[in-house]
Design a protein around this motif. Structure first.
Motif, PDB file in Angstrom:
ATOM      1  N   ASN A 292       4.104   2.684   4.123  1.00  0.00           N
ATOM      2  CA  ASN A 292       3.708   2.200   2.906  1.00  0.00           C
ATOM      3  C   ASN A 292       4.036   0.662   2.686  1.00  0.00           C
ATOM      4  O   ASN A 292       5.176   0.652   2.397  1.00  0.00           O
ATOM      5  CB  ASN A 292       3.937   2.970   1.758  1.00  0.00           C
TER       6      ASN A 292
ATOM      7  N   THR B 149      -2.046  -3.035  -1.446  1.00  0.00           N
ATOM      8  CA  THR B 149      -1.231  -1.917  -0.413  1.00  0.00           C
ATOM      9  C   THR B 149      -1.478  -2.291   0.982  1.00  0.00           C
ATOM     10  O   THR B 149      -1.829  -1.849   1.806  1.00  0.00           O
ATOM     11  CB  THR B 149      -2.202  -0.580  -0.599  1.00  0.00           C
TER      12      THR B 149
ATOM     13  N   SER C  61      -2.808   1.074   6.024  1.00  0.00           N
ATOM     14  CA  SER C  61      -3.470   0.180   5.343  1.00  0.00           C
ATOM     15  C   SER C  61      -4.228  -0.658   6.227  1.00  0.00           C
ATOM     16  O   SER C  61      -4.801  -1.848   5.886  1.00  0.00           O
ATOM     17  CB  SER C  61      -2.764  -0.631   4.198  1.00  0.00           C
TER      18      SER C  61
ATOM     19  N   SER D 195       7.904   0.535  -7.323  1.00  0.00           N
ATOM     20  CA  SER D 195       7.520   0.169  -5.848  1.00  0.00           C
ATOM     21  C   SER D 195       6.793  -1.381  -5.941  1.00  0.00           C
ATOM     22  O   SER D 195       6.990  -1.750  -7.082  1.00  0.00           O
ATOM     23  CB  SER D 195       6.426   1.083  -5.327  1.00  0.00           C
TER      24      SER D 195
ATOM     25  N   ILE E  68       4.403   8.371   6.614  1.00  0.00           N
ATOM     26  CA  ILE E  68       3.703   7.406   6.076  1.00  0.00           C
ATOM     27  C   ILE E  68       4.485   6.169   5.902  1.00  0.00           C
ATOM     28  O   ILE E  68       5.563   5.728   5.618  1.00  0.00           O
ATOM     29  CB  ILE E  68       3.646   7.863   4.308  1.00  0.00           C
TER      30      ILE E  68
ATOM     31  N   MET F 154      -3.307   7.293   0.558  1.00  0.00           N
ATOM     32  CA  MET F 154      -1.996   7.638   0.815  1.00  0.00           C
ATOM     33  C   MET F 154      -1.308   8.845   0.904  1.00  0.00           C
ATOM     34  O   MET F 154      -0.304   9.498   1.205  1.00  0.00           O
ATOM     35  CB  MET F 154      -0.710   6.771  -0.009  1.00  0.00           C
TER      36      MET F 154
END
Lengths: 449, 461
Positions: free
Chosen positions: A51, A70, B66, A338, A49, B339
């Motif tokens: 992010n 995001t 994203s 975050s 992932i 996510m």
């Protein structure tokens, strides 16, 4: 990545000046997480992932707004800056807000926060590490009926914080967590326990130790029984104290809660609230600390803050906001989970100072009592009441474990728990942000079925 | 959104995935919080991206992104396939997903769309409530009133031909008031919300919620600590809901079953309690916070009768768990956002009412406790135990409701709890919440009637 984050941040700061935003703070983050779960020797979902996102705080005079996205696309980031400012414009004043932190002369050097060996682990190497723990665990059970659940996660995080008052900070960290949970079916019982290690360096993890400890923890759960309801001494393990201190102490020493009377320690700053033996610091600069960083979530330098010294409540934890509201100094405790959360007061690494004595030494102090390896509760922040189900605990007689407990609680108020500390061990473990050895409390209520 | 989802699935299939799916999401989150008259934590967020999964010989790879540009989507789909390939030799249960497909669009019914109400109007409502809270009683010392909403557009496609477009709208109001006198400080929490538009948070309902929170905080000032021990307890509808959720709902999530760690193993189809007991999880009830027409894998959802007349009847399934257990998929896959990968979750979980009158049940109980409110809880399926917390309660003495009690923790064992439930009342209420599992949090509701459970261990305070 550092350059990319700074470039976006600087463009957003320029934009904020153009849009007549009085103050802006840009928090940019890019995290790559790799996660592997194995159940019964079979891989579950493997995840990778990335992010990335931005969180933006703005201030128009004393009116505040926060917005996040995001994504790091400049178009979305600009949209988010404008949304944050829109929110600030329609909001009311926060009377005690003064300003976002200003530029610091320097940040402390904190070592052991980034390990290239973690950042560059391939999925095959992740799998090898996890299977080493699983195979060690399996070997302890020979051919008995078991279910072994393993989980390994790594994270490589880059953050940048910029604000209109001159903050320009960047940091890169790695984290690793390996956990084994083993369930044994034997003589009609289902026994279950686990072991986990957390770290910032690959060498913080010992897969074979985790596998072996998880098996040992599981074996000792056989034959649980209730015990008599009465007051007894209790040894709280580092695993139990993670929950007790994180959920029971941290909210109480949060300056924001304290200021509005939402802490059971209200009015006790500077008072003796705990056993003289208890020394607790919050240390954002701890070498290799799970929550260490040169600066906090709004760019204030990290530091070491005395919380309890000789049992006296010496300091509360502050962000720049709570510090200016109470005319004190930020302790560097503006914590961000975050980019999607604004900074809020929290602990970094809450460290309990170890003393002499192994866990066995603490056991030898007990004629009749409880060893609580694992319990969960959500202590009442206002009253400090704990009513915790002991998920893995044992009756101890004359320093020896007799049997595991069944359906048993320990019940105590946090104020009493802190005062009744009689011995502190030296078996310190770092379990995320709580770094503590085992502690012996001389009396709690034990309630069993 | 449509193009990104289809491209992801096609790309994963082209390079070897036997099954692939993709959730493309765009969510607008808005939150305001007024603390003692001052706005705090005012937030607007944009959550945008795609979560791509690939399956090869029972091995899953999952990667979110994203960046919805075609090149990025292709790369991320390839990464998901690579992850699946890298672990496929270490998978013991080789399976494939073989179910039907659905093509549809569904939208939360709203009378007053959330977007049509300005930020100023929403803030004005909260300020009004804050003023009322502080004028309610001089002992109300602190207030925190939070409004949050999420407006989601979700496109779900998979390689079996599923193509679902969802528009979801979820507003929520939480009122937390603290009352204080010379002897103690106590807190009251009340919640309001469902799925729908701003009509869910109308002024009168919001005032009722405020009143509930204030009354509870004030009443608790005179409460006493419950003494720990084993008691016959009556749970109020809110706490009955927590029990349904913690003791049974989580245990019925089928990921625990395919990994074989559930304490309920071997009990599907077996009688675990009295035939008066029925526990449903129903995401199809219109307007509730845990309601949706299709789950996050694009499966048409339906009511699930988890416990039917005392028998463990069915489970909460995703495509994976239903395929591996060879059972019908019950449409229970949910994700917090793009996510995260879909896992089995509850929607609206509740005990169905029985026929007892509440007053008669208290009288019949003679001695014990009425325990109330949503104080939280957790479950350890592999250990077979759970705990849940009341926010307050009342003693039952000589068959009458007695002194008010502070909150406490109650524990139980999954396998024996149903056999301890012997009476359900004819009343009913659902309450709204958020359920956390692993790292994922999703909106839900739970509830039921007043209900008696015999010989439960109460931690006390």
């Amino acid at each position: 990545m550092k350059e990319t984050l700074f470039e976006i941040g600087e463009k957003l700061l320029s934009r904020s000046y153009q849009n007549n935003i009085d103050q802006a703070e840009i928090y940019l983050e890019s995290v790559e997480r790799k996660n592997l779960r194995v159940v019964n020797g079979s891989v579950g979902t493997a995840k990778q992932i990335v992010n990335q996102g931005v969180g933006i705080r703005t201030a128009i005079k004393k009116q505040l707004g926060f917005s996040y996205a995001t994504t790091l696309s400049l178009e979305d980031c600009i949209d988010i800056l404008e949304k944050s400012a829109t929110l600030a414009r329609v909001s009311d004043e926060t009377p005690t807000f003064v300003e976002f932190p200003g530029k610091s002369s320097s940040y402390p050097h904190v070592s052991g926060l980034y390990d290239r060996a973690i950042a560059e682990l391939t999925s095959e190497e992740l799998s090898e590490l996890l299977y080493r723990a699983i195979e060690e665990n399996q070997s302890c059970f020979a051919n008995q009926e078991t279910i072994i659940y393993g989980s390994l996660e790594t994270a490589t995080k880059t953050i940048a914080i910029l604000n209109t008052n001159g903050i320009l900070a960047h940091n890169e960290t790695t984290r690793i967590m390996l956990s084994i949970d083993s369930t044994l079916r034997k003589f009609g019982e289902q026994l279950d326990s686990s072991e986990t290690q957390y770290g910032t360096r690959l060498t913080d993890i010992d897969p074979e130790w985790i596998g072996r400890k998880a098996a040992e923890n599981t074996f000792r759960m056989a034959g649980p029984k209730p015990v008599e309801n009465k007051q007894m001494p209790i040894i709280l393990s580092p695993l139990t104290l993670r929950s007790v201190f994180r959920d029971g102490l941290t909210p109480a020493i949060n300056a924001e809660n304290y200021a509005v009377g939402q802490s059971y320690l209200n009015g006790l700053l500077g008072s003796q609230i705990a056993s003289e033996q208890l020394v607790i610091v919050d240390d954002g600069t701890l070498e290799g600390g799970y929550n260490s960083s040169p600066f906090d979530g709004e760019g204030t330098p990290s530091r070491r803050t005395e919380v309890l010294t000789g049992g006296v409540l010496k300091n509360l934890l502050h962000s720049s906001y709570t510090a200016s509201a109470s005319d004190s100094t930020s302790t560097g405790n503006a914590v961000r989970e975050s980019y999607s959360t604004p900074p809020a007061v929290g602990c970094t690494n809450l460290r309990v100072q170890p003393r002499r004595g192994t866990l066995d030494d603490l056991f030898s102090e007990i004629d009749e009592g409880i060893y609580c390896h694992f319990a969960l509760d959500y202590p009442d922040q206002l009253t400090g009441d704990i009513s915790a189900l002991i998920l893995e605990g044992f009756l101890v007689i004359d320093g020896e474990i007799q049997h595991p407990l069944k359906n048993t609680f320990f019940v105590v108020n946090m104020c009493d728990l802190l005062k009744r500390v009689v011995s502190i061990g030296n078996d310190t473990r770092m379990l995320e942000g709580i770094v503590s050895p085992s502690i012996l409390i001389d009396s709690v209520d034990i309630v069993s079925e | 959104m449509l193009e990104a989802g289809n491209l992801a699935v096609e790309s994963a299939r082209d390079i070897g995935a036997s099954f692939a799916d993709c959730r493309v999401e765009q969510t607008q989150v808005f939150q305001i919080e007024i603390v003692d008259g001052v706005p705090k934590n005012c937030q607007i967020a944009k959550i945008k991206g795609a979560g791509i999964r690939a399956l090869i010989d029972g091995s899953w790879g999952f990667c979110p992104t994203s960046d919805l540009n075609p090149d990025s989507i292709r790369n991320v789909a390839e990464s998901a396939v690579d992850l699946a390939i890298s672990n496929k030799d270490r998978v013991s249960d080789i399976f494939d997903v073989e179910v039907g497909s659905w093509k549809d669009s569904a939208k939360t019914v709203t009378k007053i769309p959330l977007q049509s109400v300005s930020i100023e109007e929403k803030m004005s409502l909260l300020k009004e409530l804050d003023k009322e809270a502080h004028s309610f009683d001089s002992r109300i010392s602190s207030s925190k009133i939070r409004y949050e909403e999420a407006i989601t557009e979700l496109h779900i496609v998979n390689s079996l031909g599923t193509d679902i477009h969802l528009e979801l709208s979820i507003p929520w109001l939480v009122v937390i008031l603290t009352a204080c006198d010379a002897s103690s400080s106590q807190r009251g929490v009340a919640r309001l919300g469902g799925s729908g538009g701003f009509e869910q948070i109308d002024y009168e309902s919001a005032r009722v919620t405020l009143n509930e929170s204030a009354t509870l905080a004030l009443d608790k000032l005179d409460s006493i600590s419950p003494k720990g021990g084993t008691y016959d307890i009556i749970t109020d509808p809110d706490l009955t809901g927590v029990l349904a959720h913690e003791a049974f709902g989580h245990a019925c999530e089928a990921d625990n079953w395919v990994s074989d760690v559930t304490i309920f193993r071997g009990n599907l189809g077996k009688k675990l309690g009295s035939e008066v007991i029925n526990i449903n999880d129903d995401p199809t009830i219109p307007g509730l916070r845990g309601s949706f027409d299709y789950d996050w894998e694009g499966t048409k959802t339906r009511p699930r009768e988890l416990i039917k007349e005392g028998v463990l009847n069915e489970l909460l399934h995703t495509l994976e768990t239903s395929s591996r257990m060879n059972l019908e998929c019950t449409g229970a896959a949910r994700c917090q956002s793009f996510m995260f990968e879909p896992i089995p979750r509850m929607g609206n979980t509740f005990f169905k009412p029985g026929d007892w009158d509440f007053e008669e049940l208290v009288e019949d109980t003679r001695s014990g406790m009425i325990l109330c409110g949503i104080g939280g809880g957790y479950t350890m399926s592999s250990k077979g135990v759970y705990a849940f917390m009341s926010t307050h309660g009342y003693l039952i003495e000589d068959g009458e409701r007695g002194h008010m009690l502070r909150g406490t923790t109650i524990s139980g064992e999954h396998l024996t709890t149903l056999s301890k439930i012997d009476a359900l009342c004819d009343d009913f209420r659902m309450n709204s919440g958020t359920c956390g599992k692993g790292e994922q949090h999703v909106p839900d509701m739970s509830g039921g009637p007043h209900m008696r459970i015999c010989k439960m261990v109460v931690g006390g305070n």
